[in-house]
Write a protein that holds these residues in place. Structure first.
Motif, PDB file in Angstrom:
ATOM      1  N   GLN A   1      -2.624   0.633  14.495  1.00 10.06           N
ATOM      2  CA  GLN A   1      -1.740   0.805  13.332  1.00 10.06           C
ATOM      3  C   GLN A   1      -2.508   0.588  12.028  1.00 10.06           C
ATOM      4  N   HIS A   2      -3.351  -0.435  12.022  1.00  5.06           N
ATOM      5  CA  HIS A   2      -4.131  -0.706  10.822  1.00  5.06           C
ATOM      6  C   HIS A   2      -5.106   0.437  10.524  1.00  5.06           C
ATOM      7  N   GLU A   3      -5.697   0.995  11.582  1.00  8.52           N
ATOM      8  CA  GLU A   3      -6.608   2.116  11.389  1.00  8.52           C
ATOM      9  C   GLU A   3      -5.863   3.324  10.807  1.00  8.52           C
ATOM     10  N   GLY A   4      -4.656   3.553  11.303  1.00  2.24           N
ATOM     11  CA  GLY A   4      -3.856   4.638  10.727  1.00  2.24           C
ATOM     12  C   GLY A   4      -3.530   4.386   9.261  1.00  2.24           C
ATOM     13  N   PHE A   5      -3.178   3.134   8.972  1.00  4.25           N
ATOM     14  CA  PHE A   5      -2.912   2.765   7.583  1.00  4.25           C
ATOM     15  C   PHE A   5      -4.155   2.990   6.715  1.00  4.25           C
ATOM     16  N   CYS A   6      -5.324   2.549   7.239  1.00 10.05           N
ATOM     17  CA  CYS A   6      -6.557   2.697   6.461  1.00 10.05           C
ATOM     18  C   CYS A   6      -6.906   4.163   6.254  1.00 10.05           C
ATOM     19  N   ASP A   7      -6.777   4.957   7.321  1.00 10.50           N
ATOM     20  CA  ASP A   7      -7.084   6.384   7.183  1.00 10.50           C
ATOM     21  C   ASP A   7      -6.196   7.027   6.132  1.00 10.50           C
ATOM     22  N   THR A   8      -4.908   6.690   6.168  1.00 14.75           N
ATOM     23  CA  THR A   8      -3.962   7.277   5.207  1.00 14.75           C
ATOM     24  C   THR A   8      -4.261   6.811   3.786  1.00 14.75           C
ATOM     25  N   GLU A   9      -4.393   5.497   3.612  1.00 17.57           N
ATOM     26  CA  GLU A   9      -4.580   4.955   2.270  1.00 17.57           C
ATOM     27  C   GLU A   9      -5.954   5.296   1.687  1.00 17.57           C
ATOM     28  N   MET A  10      -6.980   5.271   2.516  1.00 15.82           N
ATOM     29  CA  MET A  10      -8.316   5.631   2.022  1.00 15.82           C
ATOM     30  C   MET A  10      -8.353   7.097   1.612  1.00 15.82           C
ATOM     31  N   GLY A  11      -7.696   7.941   2.423  1.00 12.08           N
ATOM     32  CA  GLY A  11      -7.632   9.364   2.066  1.00 12.08           C
ATOM     33  C   GLY A  11      -6.874   9.587   0.777  1.00 12.08           C
ATOM     34  N   LYS A  12      -5.713   8.945   0.657  1.00 10.86           N
ATOM     35  CA  LYS A  12      -4.923   9.073  -0.574  1.00 10.86           C
ATOM     36  C   LYS A  12      -5.694   8.529  -1.776  1.00 10.86           C
ATOM     37  N   SER A  13      -6.387   7.397  -1.572  1.00 13.01           N
ATOM     38  CA  SER A  13      -7.143   6.811  -2.676  1.00 13.01           C
ATOM     39  C   SER A  13      -8.259   7.738  -3.127  1.00 13.01           C
ATOM     40  N   LYS A  14      -8.944   8.353  -2.165  1.00 16.84           N
ATOM     41  CA  LYS A  14     -10.029   9.269  -2.527  1.00 16.84           C
ATOM     42  C   LYS A  14      -9.505  10.468  -3.301  1.00 16.84           C
ATOM     43  N   ILE A  15      -8.406  11.036  -2.815  1.00 11.94           N
ATOM     44  CA  ILE A  15      -7.810  12.192  -3.502  1.00 11.94           C
ATOM     45  C   ILE A  15      -7.371  11.816  -4.912  1.00 11.94           C
ATOM     46  N   GLN A  16      -6.719  10.652  -5.026  1.00 19.94           N
ATOM     47  CA  GLN A  16      -6.230  10.227  -6.340  1.00 19.94           C
ATOM     48  C   GLN A  16      -7.387   9.969  -7.304  1.00 19.94           C
ATOM     49  N   ARG A  17      -8.441   9.279  -6.823  1.00 19.25           N
ATOM     50  CA  ARG A  17      -9.572   8.988  -7.704  1.00 19.25           C
ATOM     51  C   ARG A  17     -10.312  10.254  -8.109  1.00 19.25           C
TER      52      ARG A  17
END
Length: 399
Positions: free
Chosen positions: A106-122
């Protein structure tokens, strides 16, 4: 069975039995059943210790191979705890590892989602900052260009106003001078015409007058044939009132002359005064015509210059107004872009802070998710094998 035997041994070892036996019975009198139970207890303990040692050695080896602290700690507890408790601990550890695996997934899924969103946003915010920065620089350059262009146009308008003012003054002065010259030329022509009329009348009457003597002289070379020009010394001598030559001052109009008829210096053939006056009159007429032509040409040139200057001034003034409006619009856009840039930079700072918080959770763990999953599964497999060993030992004991 083992538990029953152990319980029996525990009862037999109690003060009520062993103590009374020592008190009332000798060792030689001990029953054969009691001896058998003691022997059975010793045999079971030896067998259990061997199984525990085997499981402990297995778990220690797996703990070292997999670098698992959980297996190593469990191996240390194997020697002291009963089988049932060991099995329970292994089951609990397997359950905990499986729960950790689920949480890690679950944490890995959270990290994949949030890291991806963070990269796109930045990335998006950085692109917006680059675009806004470029627009701000372009806006500043445009404002500077409009300012310089407006200053140049303003200077052009001032130069046109100055040139138009100077042209007006020159035109007024030229007009006044030309008007005066034309008036003078007309007056001179009128006066000369009157003088010619007087002389013609005089010479007409003088042709019938008489004098005591008339001496025919050779024609004097004067006037046009001597190249006498107006304003020259020769010209001024013609009208010199102090002339001391022989002049018939006593002749009166109507007096009879003797000899040839007095004709005076009036005919063109002899370069008379009438011809000279007519030349002078022609010069004033030419002066009038030339001045009138110059006045007309000057007036036309002035009007054309003023019309072109007025048109140019109007064009430049309109351009100044357009530049002023464009500059106001550019300054407003620059203000908006600057505010947007500040807000976007603040958003990027917040996104960077959030990303820095994600990194320790999602990336800075020493092992990847796949490596952690594999290591955890290896631990579970080792624990399951340990359970199999315990199950085999229990079956052997039961047999």
């Amino acid at each position: 069975e083992i538990e029953a035997i152990a319980k029996a041994i525990e009862i037999l070892s109690s003060p009520e039995v062993s103590g009374n036996a020592e008190k009332h019975l000798s060792l030689a009198q001990a029953s054969p059943q009691a001896k058998a139970l003691v022997q059975l207890k010793g045999s079971l303990e030896v067998q259990n210790q061997g199984i525990r040692r085997k499981i402990r050695d297995f778990l220690e080896g797996e703990g070292q191979r997999l670098h698992s602290n959980s297996l190593t700690l469990l191996a240390e507890k194997i020697g002291a705890d009963p089988f049932a408790k060991v099995k329970k601990m292994i089951d609990a550890l397997i359950t905990r590892l499986m729960e950790e695996a689920n949480q890690d997934a679950q944490h890995e899924g959270f990290c994949d989602t949030e890291m991806g969103k963070s990269k796109i946003q930045r990335t998006k915010l950085n692109e917006e900052i680059d675009a806004l920065t470029a627009e701000i620089e372009e806006g500043k350059a445009n404002i500077l260009k409009l300012t310089d262009e407006t200053a140049a146009l303003t200077q052009d308008v001032q130069d046109l106003d100055k040139a138009m003012g100077e042209a007006f003054k020159i035109r007024q002065a030229d007009k006044a001078r030309n008007t005066e010259t034309i008036a003078d030329a007309k007056a001179a022509q009128k006066a000369i015409q009157a003088a010619i009329a007087v002389l013609k009348d005089f010479y007409a009457k003088a042709s019938t007058a008489t004098a005591f003597i008339q001496i025919k002289d050779e024609p004097r070379a004067w006037g046009l044939k001597t190249d006498v020009k107006m304003g020259s010394e020769e010209w001024n001598a013609l009208a010199n009132p102090n002339f001391e030559g022989t002049v018939d001052k006593g002749h009166k109009e109507g007096m009879q002359t003797f000899g040839e008829t007095e004709m005076g210096q009036q005919d063109e053939a002899r370069y008379g005064v009438l011809s000279l006056l007519e030349v002078i009159q022609s010069d004033f007429a030419n002066l009038q015509a030339d001045t009138e032509a110059a006045e007309a040409s000057g007036a036309e040139s002035y009007e054309r210059f003023m019309a072109e200057s007025t048109k140019n001034k109007a064009t430049k003034m309109q351009k100044i107004e357009l530049n002023s409006a464009d500059k106001t619009e550019a300054e407003a856009k620059l203000h908006t872009d600057t505010a947007d840039l500040k807000a976007t930079q603040d958003e990027l700072l917040a996104a960077e802070r959030y990303y820095k918080n994600l990194v320790p959770q999602c990336m800075d763990q020493g092992m990847t998710f796949e490596e952690r999953t594999a290591a955890r599964q290896a631990e579970i497999n080792s624990l399951k094998e340990a359970l199999n060993l315990l199950g085999g030992a229990a079956e052997a004991t039961a047999a």
